[in-house]
Write a protein that holds these residues in place. Structure first.
Motif, PDB file in Angstrom:
ATOM      1  N   SER A   2       0.837  -1.192   0.000  1.00  0.00           N
ATOM      2  CA  SER A   2       0.000   0.000   0.000  1.00  0.00           C
ATOM      3  C   SER A   2       0.873   1.242   0.000  1.00  0.00           C
ATOM      4  CB  SER A   2      -0.907   0.008   1.235  1.00  0.00           C
ATOM      5  OG  SER A   2      -1.479   1.287   1.368  1.00  0.00           O
ATOM      6  N   GLY A  33      -8.852   4.848   6.747  1.00  0.00           N
ATOM      7  CA  GLY A  33      -8.469   6.248   6.942  1.00  0.00           C
ATOM      8  C   GLY A  33      -6.992   6.446   7.232  1.00  0.00           C
ATOM      9  N   ASP A  54      -7.056  -5.785   4.305  1.00  0.00           N
ATOM     10  CA  ASP A  54      -6.373  -4.485   4.328  1.00  0.00           C
ATOM     11  C   ASP A  54      -6.442  -3.906   5.740  1.00  0.00           C
ATOM     12  OD1 ASP A  54      -5.356  -1.988   3.741  1.00  0.00           O
ATOM     13  OD2 ASP A  54      -7.000  -1.372   2.425  1.00  0.00           O
TER      14      ASP A  54
HETATM   15  C1  DX5 Z   1      -6.292   2.243   5.431  1.00  0.00           C
HETATM   16  C2  DX5 Z   1      -5.893   1.841   4.043  1.00  0.00           C
HETATM   17  C3  DX5 Z   1      -4.816   0.831   3.983  1.00  0.00           C
HETATM   18  C4  DX5 Z   1      -3.544   1.194   4.684  1.00  0.00           C
HETATM   19  C5  DX5 Z   1      -3.135  -0.009   5.454  1.00  0.00           C
HETATM   20  O1  DX5 Z   1      -7.449   2.948   5.402  1.00  0.00           O
HETATM   21  O2  DX5 Z   1      -6.988   1.350   3.312  1.00  0.00           O
HETATM   22  O3  DX5 Z   1      -4.572   0.376   2.654  1.00  0.00           O
HETATM   23  O4  DX5 Z   1      -2.484   1.576   3.848  1.00  0.00           O
HETATM   24  O5  DX5 Z   1      -2.059   0.321   6.238  1.00  0.00           O
HETATM   25  P1  DX5 Z   1      -1.346  -0.699   7.219  1.00  0.00           P
HETATM   26  O6  DX5 Z   1      -0.922  -1.887   6.418  1.00  0.00           O
HETATM   27  O7  DX5 Z   1      -0.220   0.106   7.749  1.00  0.00           O
HETATM   28  O8  DX5 Z   1      -2.356  -1.063   8.286  1.00  0.00           O
END
Ligand code: DX5
Ligand code: ZN
Length: 236
Positions: A17, A150, A183
């Protein structure tokens, strides 16, 4: 378009991401992790649907120019119907909208397919699976949020393991070859657990880009997911 579940269902897919990368050096950050990545996950936030802002179609279009990896676009926006066309034009391979953000999910999924992108539906931690049952035949991917959308770097919500398990069961019962993407809070441990529960696409922000060696971190995540996947192949 993203590859079908049938084409790739024999292995987990790693989706770094970009939310957690250095936004001043996006192209360099992509180069570092590209060999360990299957798909790039791009988080679009509008300050309404979620309390944060990221970037719009012009930035996605530049990302499209610097990589051949498929671009998976996670729309955390109100009125997603206003954004599918601009992001498709900018080079999105998939467009994933939140079921909580639209009253017309079927129309939106159909529009996304007409734009030659892979349609996906995302579901927040507090939203029951029942909310997406009727739309499953019309999407190729379900994104199960394992944190509240978020922000990166939040704590994994363990209860989402059971949600993924029930969703995979449902997709098998209905004979639908769905990608299940998870995610939020994904690291080597939670990736393996999510794979055992039935997920095949693992999004990770902090676990990759906040690591001292992002390529090694992505490789570690991939190895952990693959080991769990092998042990689990007959489930999915
Ligand atoms: C959060 C996003 C994610 C985020 C996840 O709202 O949708 O894609 O980048 O981050 P990590 O892997 O750090 O929890
Ligand atoms: Zn995301």
């Amino acid at each position: 378009m993203l590859p079908d579940f049938q084409e790739t269902g024999d292995r987990p897919l790693i989706c770094p991401s970009l939310l957690s990368c250095d936004f001043a050096r996006i192209a360099d950050e992509i180069v570092v992790i590209k060999d360990e990545a299957d798909i790039l996950h791009c988080d679009i936030m509008d300050g309404h649907f979620v309390p944060n802002l990221t970037f719009g179609p012009p930035v996605l279009a530049r990302i499209r120019e610097v990589t051949d990896l498929p671009l998976d676009v996670h729309l955390m926006v109100s009125h997603p119907e206003d954004w599918v066309q601009p992001f498709a034009k900018a080079g999105a391979d998939s467009l994933v909208f939140h079921i909580e953000s639209t009253a017309h999910g079927h129309r939106l999924a159909t529009q996304i397919r007409e734009l030659r992108c892979t349609p996906g539906v995302a579901i927040n931690p507090a939203t029951p699976l029942e909310a997406i049952v009727e739309i499953l035949p019309f999407v190729d991917m379900v994104l199960v949020m394992s944190v509240n959308p978020g922000f990166g770097g939040q704590r994994f919500i363990e209860e989402m393991l059971d949600k993924v398990k029930r969703l995979r069961q449902l997709s098998i019962e209905k004979g639908l070859p769905l990608h299940i993407q998870v995610d939020g809070g994904i690291n080597e441990r939670t990736a393996a657990e999510m794979v055992v529960a039935g997920a095949n696409m693992l999004v990770a922000g902090n676990a990759i880009f906040a690591a001292d060696d992002p390529a090694q971190a992505a490789a570690g995540l991939s190895a952990s997911a693959r080991a769990a996947y092998k042990a689990n192949l007959d489930l999915i």
